[in-house]
Each structure stands twice: as C-alpha cells, then as structure tokens.
Write an enzyme that holds these catalytic residues in place. Structure first.
Site, PDB file in Angstrom:
ATOM      1  N   SER A 127     -23.783 -95.350  34.264  1.00  0.00           N
ATOM      2  CA  SER A 127     -24.198 -96.741  34.452  1.00  0.00           C
ATOM      3  C   SER A 127     -24.783 -97.310  33.176  1.00  0.00           C
ATOM      4  O   SER A 127     -25.398 -96.583  32.379  1.00  0.00           O
ATOM      5  CB  SER A 127     -25.246 -96.817  35.568  1.00  0.00           C
ATOM      6  N   TYR A 152     -33.032 -94.714  39.373  1.00  0.00           N
ATOM      7  CA  TYR A 152     -31.568 -94.747  39.394  1.00  0.00           C
ATOM      8  C   TYR A 152     -31.015 -94.474  38.001  1.00  0.00           C
ATOM      9  O   TYR A 152     -30.126 -93.624  37.829  1.00  0.00           O
ATOM     10  CB  TYR A 152     -31.082 -96.109  39.895  1.00  0.00           C
TER      11      TYR A 152
END
Length: 335
Positions: A127, A152
């Site tokens: 990501s 995350y």
C-alpha cells in the site's frame, strides 16, 4: 497455468479474476466474506464471476492454517496473487487485532504455502500507506519507509519485509505492489468515490477532511488490473553476486521486487469532488473537517520503474473514471 487469487470477493480481487478469465488459466479464488463492509456487495461480485467455467470460489479465511495448508497441497498453484487483507486506515484505529490476524498471520500462511509447494511467483498487495510521514514527492520505492502513521501501514510494511525474508531464505520470487487510492465500478463502500457519490445522490453533506487541502494519486481499477497482470509474467530473479553498498527497500540480491502502482499524477481532493459533481449534475453539500488520525495530506506515485518493467501506462483520468463509477452505481442501486 493454475492461479490462486486471495480476496477474490474484494474489489481488486474480483477485477483481476474477471480480467484473467477465459485466458487459459485455472483460477481458484478464496475469501472469508467478512462484514467489514456490505457482504451483499461481495456476494454480488462472486455472482458476477459465477458464469466463468475457469473460476472456482472457496470460502476460506487466511488465518485458518490447516485450511490454507490443505488448499496449497490440493491445488499445486503455479502463481499466487495475494490481495486479501484487512483494509482501511481509519478502521485500524478501532479494531487493531483484525489487522494483525489477517495481514500478518494470514499473510504468513500464504508465504508458507508458496514456500512448501514451489510456487513460481507470489504477487502481493502492499500500500502507498507505507510512505507514512514522507513528504518528498513523488513517492519512490527507494525511499525509506520507517515511520508509518497507522497500524494498517505498519502491517503492509511488515508484509514487504516478510516477503524479502522468504525470497532470501527460500528463493521464493515475490513482487510487492504499493497501490495508490484505487477506485472504479464495484469499489469499496468505505472509499471516497463511493461515499461522495452516495451522499450527493441522497442530498446529504459529504465529509471533506483537512478542510479540502489534500491530494491523492487516484488510480482507476482497470489501470491497476493491467499492471498486476503484466507483472505476473515478470518473475524476479536472484543475483547472489550483486553487491549493494547502501541497500534500500528496492535493492536486494534476493528474487524480490517492489513497485508503486498508481496513476502518477495526483489530483486535489476538491478537483476529485468537482469531477463527481459534474458527472452527477448536482452540487454537493460540504462538511469540512480536520485531518483524521493516520491520514496523510498527499500521495504521488513514481511509476517509472513499473513502466520500465512492463510498459505500464495508466490511461483513465479522474473525470472519465468518475463517469464510469457513477454509471455503475446508478445501475447497481437503481438510482
């Protein structure tokens, strides 16, 4: 070729499976169908794939160690596209254990399956969130990414490190993809495109964080999928004689690679909103809010290495992408 796609009921997993269908592959897709967002949307994606004879779905949680071992032992996959994860920066503030379970323990089960069953290439989702507090734009895979601003992001950075360890120790070819704000038809309901469109059509205010002073490298789903498919065939090799005096995230003698996959041209948040307004034909009501914890003001992908490796050239701009999404949304929800 026999392929495993994890997270096949998800936005990107569904789109990749649909793109690869009918090209001579045998595709096994898994998903746990969790309720992070509307399960009926996930089921509708699977229903849309059910007409393809070469796609088969298995409901399975990555964290189920025995189930994952059995899956790999039965199918002997040639390549794996690992897209399943607990997503969402803000949700990681509320339910951190879900991220450790899916993104670390589940990811380890994928790596172990690939290791023990001679998988030829693991392509996995990272990501753009890993760039964290970096403020030098565009973001490059050569940049240090040691200051995540959400759990995350930290789990995605850990995924990259785990992949490198398995590439180094066991010769497993791995390719990580740092996705930049993916949007388009069948997208996630917690993402900006979906939230803004829904609110405008329902005459409700849209929430605009950091008072609109943000930009994102919005990337249309079809461009993302083409990048994934092209990279599937670009298997990294090892170079034991390579000497790296100052190793960085994108340099290693192990058979691993890491790429940004974005549009390469950031768009301001307000320009993004105006594109949606233009397509819908209605002005939004704005509710300006401060920056959210775990968020960053700007993202911008350096995609030159991906271009050099695959010829990747994203071609769908935000206005056209907004039109395609709104058309899908109106049809899917009947509005």
């Amino acid at each position: 070729m026999k392929l495993l796609i994890t997270g096949m009921a998800g936005f990107i997993g569904y789109s990749v499976a649909k793109r690869l269908a009918g090209h001579g592959h045998q595709i096994i897709g898994i998903d746990n169908l969790n309720d992070y967002y509307d399960v009926s949307l996930k089921q509708a994606r699977l229903e849309a794939l059910s007409g393809y004879e070469d796609i088969h779905f298995v409901k399975l949680d990555l964290v189920d160690r025995q189930g994952m071992e059995k899956l790999f032992a039965e199918h002997h996959f040639n390549k794996v596209i690992h897209l399943a994860a607990q997503a969402g920066v803000r949700h990681s503030l509320e339910n951190p254990h879900a991220y450790v379970d899916a993104n670390l323990m589940g990811y380890l089960n994928v790596l172990e399956g690939c290791r023990h069953h001679a998988v030829e290439h693991l392509v996995y989702a990272s990501s753009s969130s890993v760039y964290g507090m970096n403020d030098e734009l565009p973001f490059s895979t050569a940049d240090a990414v040691d200051h995540p601003v959400s759990l995350y992001a930290a789990t995605k950075k850990a995924n990259e490190l785990m992949a490198h360890a398995y590439s180094h120790l066991y010769g497993l070819p791995t390719t990580g993809l740092r996705f930049f704000t993916v949007y388009g038809p069948w997208g996630r309901p917690d993402m900006a495109m979906f939230l803004f469109t829904k609110s405008i059509l329902e005459n409700r205010p849209i929430e605009i964080y950091n008072h609109g002073d943000m930009s994102r490298d919005f990337t249309y789903i079809d461009d993302i999928v083409e990048g994934i498919v092209k990279l599937l065939a670009v298997v990294p090799g090892s170079d034991p004689d390579r000497q790296v005096s100052h190793p960085g995230p994108d340099t290693s003698s192990a058979p691993c690679a890491l790429y940004n996959i974005g549009h390469g041209s950031p768009v301001s948040l307000m320009e993004f909103v105006h594109a949606i307004e233009s397509v819908i034909g209605r002005k939004a009501q704005y509710r300006f809010l401060p920056m959210q914890p775990g968020d960053v003001p700007s993202t911008f992908a350096d995609t030159e290495p991906l271009l050099q490796a695959t010829g990747y050239r994203p071609c769908v701009g935000v206005l056209e992408g907004s039109r395609r999404f709104v058309d899908w949304y109106r049809q899917y929800y009947g509005v």
